[in-house]
Design a protein around this motif. Structure first.
Motif, PDB file in Angstrom:
ATOM      1  N   SER A 210     -17.383   1.210   7.143  1.00 23.01           N
ATOM      2  CA  SER A 210     -16.098   1.215   6.801  1.00 23.01           C
ATOM      3  C   SER A 210     -15.403   2.417   8.135  1.00 23.01           C
ATOM      4  O   SER A 210     -16.198   3.018   8.785  1.00 23.01           O
TER       5      SER A 210
ATOM      6  N   HIS B 246     -12.836  -8.950  -0.008  1.00 20.87           N
ATOM      7  CA  HIS B 246     -11.903  -7.600   0.023  1.00 20.87           C
ATOM      8  C   HIS B 246     -10.504  -8.344   0.045  1.00 20.87           C
ATOM      9  O   HIS B 246     -10.289  -9.152   0.836  1.00 20.87           O
TER      10      HIS B 246
ATOM     11  N   SER C 119     -16.798   9.624   1.529  1.00 20.01           N
ATOM     12  CA  SER C 119     -16.375   8.280   1.350  1.00 20.01           C
ATOM     13  C   SER C 119     -14.944   8.086   2.115  1.00 20.01           C
ATOM     14  O   SER C 119     -14.322   8.911   1.978  1.00 20.01           O
TER      15      SER C 119
ATOM     16  N   PRO D 180      -3.673   6.737  -1.483  1.00 23.31           N
ATOM     17  CA  PRO D 180      -5.059   6.337  -1.461  1.00 23.31           C
ATOM     18  C   PRO D 180      -5.886   6.938  -2.276  1.00 23.31           C
ATOM     19  O   PRO D 180      -5.495   8.264  -2.724  1.00 23.31           O
TER      20      PRO D 180
ATOM     21  N   ASN E 273      -9.231  -2.567  -6.548  1.00 23.62           N
ATOM     22  CA  ASN E 273      -7.947  -2.790  -5.989  1.00 23.62           C
ATOM     23  C   ASN E 273      -6.962  -3.738  -6.713  1.00 23.62           C
ATOM     24  O   ASN E 273      -5.863  -3.476  -6.593  1.00 23.62           O
TER      25      ASN E 273
ATOM     26  N   GLN F 185     -18.924  -3.173  -3.914  1.00 26.47           N
ATOM     27  CA  GLN F 185     -19.416  -1.754  -4.204  1.00 26.47           C
ATOM     28  C   GLN F 185     -20.155  -1.739  -5.608  1.00 26.47           C
ATOM     29  O   GLN F 185     -20.235  -2.647  -6.170  1.00 26.47           O
TER      30      GLN F 185
ATOM     31  N   PHE G 298     -17.682   1.536   0.176  1.00 27.13           N
ATOM     32  CA  PHE G 298     -16.828   2.762  -0.436  1.00 27.13           C
ATOM     33  C   PHE G 298     -17.597   3.106  -1.469  1.00 27.13           C
ATOM     34  O   PHE G 298     -18.419   2.428  -2.127  1.00 27.13           O
TER      35      PHE G 298
ATOM     36  N   ASN H 141       0.720  -1.297   0.117  1.00 28.85           N
ATOM     37  CA  ASN H 141       0.067   0.104   0.022  1.00 28.85           C
ATOM     38  C   ASN H 141       0.827   1.171  -0.188  1.00 28.85           C
ATOM     39  O   ASN H 141       0.674   2.413  -0.393  1.00 28.85           O
TER      40      ASN H 141
ATOM     41  N   GLN I 251      -9.172   4.696   0.309  1.00 29.47           N
ATOM     42  CA  GLN I 251      -9.266   3.324   0.188  1.00 29.47           C
ATOM     43  C   GLN I 251      -7.738   3.274  -0.374  1.00 29.47           C
ATOM     44  O   GLN I 251      -6.895   3.977  -0.899  1.00 29.47           O
ATOM     45  N   ASN I 252      -7.212   1.957   0.020  1.00 28.61           N
ATOM     46  CA  ASN I 252      -5.946   1.681  -0.655  1.00 28.61           C
ATOM     47  C   ASN I 252      -6.000  -0.050  -0.984  1.00 28.61           C
ATOM     48  O   ASN I 252      -7.144  -0.572  -0.956  1.00 28.61           O
TER      49      ASN I 252
ATOM     50  N   THR J  84     -10.178   8.358  -3.087  1.00 31.36           N
ATOM     51  CA  THR J  84     -11.308   8.686  -2.387  1.00 31.36           C
ATOM     52  C   THR J  84     -12.513   9.035  -3.339  1.00 31.36           C
ATOM     53  O   THR J  84     -12.188   9.636  -4.027  1.00 31.36           O
TER      54      THR J  84
END
Lengths: 784, 162
Positions: free
Chosen positions: A154, A109, A93, A80, A259, A362, A322, A75, A96-97, A82
């Protein structure tokens, strides 16, 4: 001069289809690069929890494994992301990474990435990862997620409300108070997913010796990903090349940041060698975006004559943990509440939208964003109003559709319509489907205990978006497109353009348009798409913009090159370029039509003998043009669909007998391709109306995440689809094309729901949930 | 433990050493680079990986490479070069019976098998024969049309498409 329309409007066949028929497609999944590693992911088996222990030592030592990454090691390479945009005021929100850090937030996930010499070895090693998760209660249901005290889905958010907005006209309450009739209903629209036949596929190839990153990715938006990878991995944009070769279906699903794609790029940057990730079908279901998932309560006020006075709508939509990046997960709901009642004169409206976090995959933009929900709710209520007033479904619509001569028109939700053709379309549909005969046949069959239904649904489709869609909210998503058109030394034409091809025929229509500007045939125009190094920057393909924006870009680029060619020809021939034109692969005298000089000769002189041109004559045989829509913020198309069904009231099974579409996409560039876009779109609307649903249990586990359990529409269940057209070109462009990619999907489900309810009406039953499965129909009938 | 196999692929003899778990699809795609055979679900649902095994369509994702030992495999590349499906290909092209092209290999296999068994199928029979072939793009009607038109032409009805 203005070139002719010899090829625009013709049913040219797709040259690139021949490669696929010969087994010579070039998909990312087919590509193998030297030293390439294969990625597999260990994913959270639980919808919500904390990683208590993660031990990858056995996996790292497994045969064939080259590297194992966790959040700790991967990461940090990535800034990150958003999924918020400024024009959705107040939305939130969490950032995320790449891999889950501490918390796992949906079943699927990704937690660990394993790279091995083969996918099989990487998968074997996944089994050796020790992952211990302390399970926490998952936020599964959207209504429960909004209750006081509900745990956030989250980390870093204070509630599960991602976004809320209300649209309201001042006269709303008065409209309902004065109404002769108010009809209301609650709807549930299930979650479904794209199921592109080629899963998501990416190969990232970083060359440390040059600092060049090349990403081969099955996507519709290569420029968007070039920008994302450059910014999030700190690379110069010029060192990032994204190539989208043949793409095995996308439908909006492959334009979001995932991701796994970020992990693949990060791993290649770290290891300095190619890394491949191709989702298998099981992981597609738990990582590709899902779509829809709405609960809507709605009421409609009508007067005694059946005039629609107002709608009052509340949409709650559930988006996962997210909001997606970079387009957000709010656009769907936003379009739901803004498209309600769009075909009708309806003066008053209130629409409330709540976008809610939960611990599931999502959801985000998928073909016909928001349209099927708005259309199904509106048209179900119109049918209910017609029932109350004892009006025929055609009659109540005839009384309320915006008249064809009443444009420009602004909807109660604020959309500006340049010119639509609802009345013409309604009349054409009635004739096309032979409505009166179907009604009498229906009555006859009911006497024999056969329950057939007829449903109709007018619709409006948003197309050709300008920057108002995303750009104004701060997203680096291009609202313009670009093209380079050039004449080769041999007199052929090449066009490199930023709009992309996923089989809809983009390259074919661009060739047709350019051919008409340069007096050649489409097969003399070679079109290049899908490569950020070789095509100009642009928005590419989404929200129905390939024909309307890409086509206009190509047209203007072609005209620019036409002027350059005529200037050179004028110099060579010592003629006024205004007296010359292009036709039949040559420069002609526009008065007599006589051929003066071939394009091949122009190409030869300008390339090999520019010394023979007069001093100051520009020998350029390339023209570049960018184009962004101006005038209306978006275009709108319209049409109407009809569905004819037979419901077996003993089994609840619905048979789709026939489907009709009357569609007005503006100027038709290729009638064959337009019709096939509509047919494919209709089936993507009928699928979720009857079959497709991502089913979850109370723990947040998707329970049908395989192609054996998730039902996609197959040939045997789908009807023949008859299509007719009205052609109302937009005056915002020279070409006049508006787009057609989402029209079929927009209203197919609405027409089908009305048809099923028409079949059930004599039995006093109604259904307002999709998919309309046999069990739900039997439940509506009170049989179970 | 790897196993040595020999099979005929598109008329050419092929010798390979494979793991027992290697699917025929992986052998064709990864070893022989016959990438016209596609993988859509790897569980026999979608039909993108159909190939002819001794003349009958099979899901290459469900057949192990070792099971094909000693047999004849034909992929879309082989069918294409043989000319045996050139009329089907022409009708698919003419009717625009493919968009992204990912299902097309399997559609051609199913169509060829159907027309071998039943040269004059009804539209319902064609739709039924495609019950194992998933297409997300076309909505199926154009595919049904193309197969029906091919059946007509093979029966001497209608004009041939070049």
């Amino acid at each position: 001069m203005t070139a002719g329309n010899e090829h625009i409007g013709q049913a040219h066949r797709r040259g690139n289809a021949l490669r696929h028929l010969a087994g010579r497609g070039r998909f990312v999944t087919d590509l193998a690069l030297p030293r390439m590693l294969h990625a597999a992911f260990v994913r959270s088996p639980m919808a919500r929890g904390r990683i208590a222990e993660l031990d990858v030592s056995d996996a790292a030592a497994a045969p064939g494994v080259v590297r194992v990454f966790t959040a700790e090691t991967l990461n940090k390479t990535c800034a990150p992301w958003t999924g918020t945009l400024e024009h959705f005021a107040g939305m939130k929100s969490a950032p995320q990474n790449i891999l889950a850090e501490g918390a796992v937030l949906w079943a699927g996930h990704p937690v660990t990435m394993i790279l091995a010499h083969s996918r099989a070895e990487a998968e074997d090693a996944c089994e050796l990862v020790l992952l211990d998760i302390e399970e926490e209660e998952a936020v599964v249901d959207g209504d429960a997620a909004l209750l006081d005290g509900a745990a956030p889905a989250s980390e870093g958010i204070d509630s599960n409300l991602c976004f809320r907005t209300v649209l309201e006209t001042p006269g709303l309450d008065d409209a309902f108070a004065s109404a002769a009739h108010v009809v209301e209903e609650s709807f549930t629209f299930g979650r479904h997913t794209a199921v592109t036949l080629e899963p998501r596929a990416v190969i990232a190839d970083f060359d440390p010796s040059t600092g060049q990153l090349t990403v081969h990715q099955g996507t519709q938006t290569p420029y968007q990903f070039q920008d994302v990878y450059a910014r999030h991995f700190g690379l110069p944009e010029s060192k990032v090349r994204v190539i989208a070769p043949d793409v095995g279906g996308s439908f909006g699903m492959k334009l979001h940041v995932y991701n796994e794609e970020m992990a693949t790029v990060a791993a290649s940057l770290t290891l300095g060698r190619p890394v491949r990730f191709v989702a298998d079908r099981l992981e597609s279901f738990v990582s590709d975006i899902h779509a829809r998932d709405h609960r809507v309560t709605a009421r409609m006020a009508v007067d005694a004559a059946g005039t629609i006075l107002a709608m009052d709508v509340d949409d709650m939509t559930q988006i996962g943990a997210f909001s997606t990046y970079p387009r957000t997960s709010v656009a769907e709901g936003n379009q739901v509440i803004r498209l309600m009642g769009a075909p009708y004169r309806m003066p008053d409206y209130r629409g409330r939208l709540s976008v809610v976090f939960q611990n599931k995959v999502q959801t985000s933009q998928y073909r016909a964003v928001g349209h099927p929900i708005a259309c199904a709710v509106t048209e179900a209520l119109v049918d209910r109003a017609a029932e109350q007033l004892d009006l025929d479904p055609f009659e109540i619509r005839a009384r309320n559709l915006v008249a064809d001569d009443a444009y420009p028109h602004v909807s109660a939700t604020g959309y500006q319509f340049e010119k639509l053709s609802h009345q013409t379309s309604l009349a054409k549909l009635r004739q096309l489907m032979d409505y009166d005969t179907l009604r009498s046949e229906q009555a006859e069959l009911r006497r024999q205990g056969i329950y057939r239904g007829i449903g109709i649904a007018p619709f409006v489709e948003i197309t050709n978006p300008g920057a108002a869609f995303y750009g104004v909210g701060g997203a680096r998503i291009s609202a313009q497109d670009g093209a380079v058109v050039r004449l080769t030394p041999g007199g052929d034409v090449q066009c490199a353009i930023s709009v992309t091809e996923q089989g809809q025929g983009t390259e074919t229509i661009i060739a047709q348009i350019v051919a008409d500007q340069l007096g050649v045939t489409p097969d003399q125009v070679k079109v290049t798409t899908g490569d950020t190094d070789t095509t100009p920057s642009g928005g590419a393909t989404w929200a129905c913009r390939g024909a309307g924006i890409g086509g206009e870009t190509a047209l203007r680029a072609g005209r620019r090159l036409q002027a350059q060619i005529l200037a050179i020809a004028g110099a060579v021939l010592q003629a006024d370029p205004a007296t010359l034109a292009l036709a039949g692969g040559a420069v002609i005298d526009s008065g007599t039509g006589r051929e003066r000089i071939t394009l091949a000769e122009i190409g030869r002189i300008a390339t090999y003998r520019p010394d023979t041109l007069p001093e100051g004559c520009d020998n350029s045989l390339s023209a570049v043009q960018h184009f962004a829509p101006t005038g209306y913020p978006f275009d709108f198309t319209n049409g109407i669909q009809a569905s004819h069904v037979e419901v077996d009231i003993e089994t609840g099974v619905t048979r789709l007998l026939k489907h009709w579409v009357v569609e007005d996409c503006g100027r038709i560039i290729n009638p064959l391709l337009v019709d096939e876009q509509i047919r494919g779109g209709v089936v993507q609307g009928l699928g979720p109306a009857f079959f497709e649903e991502c089913l979850y249990d109370d723990m947040g586990q998707m329970t049908n995440a395989s192609l054996a359990d998730y039902l996609v529409p197959m040939a045997g269940e789908m009807p023949d689809i008859e299509i007719a057209h009205v052609e109302t070109p937009t005056l915002d462009t020279i070409l006049g094309a508006k787009g057609v990619g989402e029209a079929g999907t927009a209203a197919a489900g609405a027409a089908a729901m009305n048809a099923v309810n028409d079949a059930l009406r004599p039995l006093g039953a109604r259904i307002s949930q999709t998919p309309m499965t046999p069990l739900r129909i039997l439940t509506a009938l009170g049989h179970v | 433990m790897n196993i040595e196999i020999a099979l005929t692929v598109n008329g050419e003899t092929v010798r390979e050493t494979v793991e027992p778990r290697t699917s025929l699809a992986d052998l064709l795609r990864d070893r022989l680079r016959l990438t016209g055979t596609h993988l859509g679900c790897e569980m026999g649902s979608c039909g993108a990986c159909l190939v002819m095994l001794d003349g009958a369509p099979v899901h290459a994702c469900l057949v192990l490479a070792v099971q094909a030992d000693g047999q004849k495999v034909e992929t879309i590349e082989g069918l294409n070069e043989s000319g045996h499906v050139s009329d089907l290909q022409a009708q698919f092209h003419d009717r625009n019976a493919l968009q992204c092209g990912f299902c097309t290999n399997g559609m051609v296999m199913s169509a060829q098998a159907l027309l071998s068994d039943n040269p004059r199928p009804s539209r319902a029979e064609i739709r039924d024969a495609l019950s194992g072939n998933y297409c997300r793009c076309t909505g199926y009607e154009a595919i049904v049309d193309a197969i029906a038109a091919t059946a007509d032409r093979r029966a001497g009805i209608g004009e041939t498409v070049e």
